[in-house]
Scaffold this active site. Structure first.
Site, PDB file in Angstrom:
ATOM      1  CG  HIS A  14      -2.129   1.334   1.095  1.00 43.91           C
ATOM      2  ND1 HIS A  14      -3.121   0.716   1.782  1.00 43.91           N
ATOM      3  CD2 HIS A  14      -1.837   2.579   1.008  1.00 43.91           C
ATOM      4  CE1 HIS A  14      -3.697   2.143   1.733  1.00 43.91           C
ATOM      5  NE2 HIS A  14      -3.363   3.196   0.965  1.00 43.91           N
ATOM      6  CG  HIS A  16      -1.063   6.943  -1.499  1.00 41.62           C
ATOM      7  ND1 HIS A  16      -1.991   7.344  -1.443  1.00 41.62           N
ATOM      8  CD2 HIS A  16      -1.148   6.029   0.216  1.00 41.62           C
ATOM      9  CE1 HIS A  16      -2.637   6.947  -0.899  1.00 41.62           C
ATOM     10  NE2 HIS A  16      -2.163   5.971   0.171  1.00 41.62           N
ATOM     11  CE  LYS A 100      -7.755   2.034  -0.666  1.00 38.34           C
ATOM     12  NZ  LYS A 100      -7.054   2.339   0.031  1.00 38.34           N
ATOM     13  CG  HIS A 137      -9.646   3.722   3.348  1.00 38.17           C
ATOM     14  ND1 HIS A 137      -8.479   5.215   3.544  1.00 38.17           N
ATOM     15  CD2 HIS A 137     -10.918   4.122   3.985  1.00 38.17           C
ATOM     16  CE1 HIS A 137      -8.789   5.725   4.841  1.00 38.17           C
ATOM     17  NE2 HIS A 137      -9.733   5.434   5.440  1.00 38.17           N
ATOM     18  CG  HIS A 175      -4.576   2.221   5.472  1.00 40.83           C
ATOM     19  ND1 HIS A 175      -5.729   1.855   6.439  1.00 40.83           N
ATOM     20  CD2 HIS A 175      -4.754   1.847   4.431  1.00 40.83           C
ATOM     21  CE1 HIS A 175      -7.153   2.543   5.024  1.00 40.83           C
ATOM     22  NE2 HIS A 175      -6.102   2.837   3.826  1.00 40.83           N
ATOM     23  CG  ASP A 247      -1.709   4.367   3.917  1.00 42.48           C
ATOM     24  OD1 ASP A 247      -1.343   5.068   3.468  1.00 42.48           O
ATOM     25  OD2 ASP A 247      -2.333   5.177   4.898  1.00 42.48           O
TER      26      ASP A 247
END
Ligand code: NCD
Ligand code: ZN
Length: 345
Positions: A14, A16, A100, A137, A175, A247
């Site tokens: 995970h 970004h 996602k 999420h 997460h 994350d």
């Protein structure tokens, strides 16, 4: 006392990476230690079609340091307009690894997320058929639900009913921040959970006691200590259900240190040293490889990496950069709050 630990090269399930100057600035931080990472699609605008994912993948490859063999594993952002056929061909053709799900409004750039789950059932059914994982999420967005309860309520109200409707759908509860999530996953089939580095280290006191610490604010927000303890027990158990997803989510310092600061902790730079510290403190260094390098690929039905990394412990604390300078501005690196004596050799 010198000491080393050799493990299979890890993956980050995970991550970004953003785009443009930020991507260019922070990508080397992940590519240095990790072989692969699942790349989150919450760009502005989001990565919603195979065509977008292919173009984003090309931009990531172009931003990689010379000689790097890092592999981005792409995802699509699920919207109520997502076309099941586009998802299926992107997955079976190897362009994407997962889809996602953001409940609309749950976090940074999630306005295009799902409001009405009935509208995405055809996509989810198609994904179950082709074996494509749904990354979730897991927070409800109802204004009435306390922010510290949003993950547990999501499990009861959204996740569990969804799983009853499509039990074959493979899901990653991303997460995880609660004992509720750890326990739910332990008891169920076709679902596993990722855990971040920072949620193994901080609880909500770290954010709020002695002055507000914007660099510890992320979503889902860190919970009370008993939840951190449950995450720690899960991560160090060696159980195949739990694996690393950092994350790592960069925002520039002005965007974090603001009256309305962005959510996200940037931990790409020092994640493996922080984890080695945590696992050593738990007397569980022998479980770090399953968490960081083996359980993730097993869940995503991908091969384990062939390369190795060596973690080395030294007497003096290791100095990590406090900030990474990018073309968009500086990004503060996660501060675990204690000295780290491990580094990736
Ligand atoms: C993420 C981001 O900044 O994109 N922020 C965060 O706090 N984790 C979004 C997300 O993954 O929720
Ligand atoms: Zn994220």
């Amino acid at each position: 006392m010198a000491r080393t630990l050799t493990i299979t090269r890890p993956d980050d399930w995970h991550l970004h990476l953003r785009d443009g100057a930020m991507l260019k600035g922070i990508l080397p931080e992940t590519a240095r230690d990790f072989a692969r990472a699942i790349i989150m699609p919450n760009l502005v605008p989001p990565v919603v079609t195979a065509k977008h994912a292919a173009a984003y993948r090309n931009r990531i490859m172009a931003a990689l340091p010379k000689g790097s063999d890092f592999q981005p594993l792409m995802t699509l952002y699920l919207t109520e307009e997502t076309d099941p056929a586009d998802v299926a061909s992107a997955f079976t053709g190897g362009l994407i690894t997962a889809v996602k799900l953001y409940p609309a409004g749950a976090t940074t750039h999630s306005a295009s997320g799902v409001k009405d789950f009935n509208r995405v059932m055809p996509v989810l059914e198609k994904m179950a058929e082709v074996g494509c994982t749904l990354c979730v999420h897991g927070e409800v967005t109802d204004p009435d639900i306390d922010i510290f309860d949003r993950e547990a309520v999501f499990i009861d109200r959204i996740l569990d009913p969804l799983r009853r409707r499509i039990p074959e759908l493979r899901i990653t509860m991303e997460h995880m921040t609660t004992k509720d999530a750890v326990d739910y996953i332990a008891a169920e089939e076709n679902i596993a959970g990722s855990i971040t580095t920072h949620h193994l280290i901080i609880n909500r006191n770290h954010i709020l006691v002695g002055g507000i610490k914007p660099h510890y604010y992320c979503l889902p927000v860190a919970k009370r200590e008993l939840h951190r303890q449950a995450l720690l027990a899960a991560a160090t158990s060696g159980e195949a259900k739990y694996f690393l997803g950092t994350d790592s989510a960069p925002h520039t310092d002005p965007n974090k240190e603001s009256a309305c600061g962005c959510a996200g902790v940037f931990s790409a730079t020092n994640t493996m040293p922080c984890l080695a510290h945590v696992y050593e403190a738990e007397n569980a260094l022998d479980k770090l490889e399953s968490f960081a390098s083996q359980n993730g690929p097993a869940h995503y039905r991908l091969p384990v990496n062939s390369g190795k990394i060596v973690l080395a412990k030294q007497d003096d604390p290791v100095t990590f950069p406090a900030k990474i300078e990018t073309g968009e501005g500086s990004v503060t690196v996660f501060d675990p709050g204690f000295p780290i004596h491990w580094r990736v050799a």
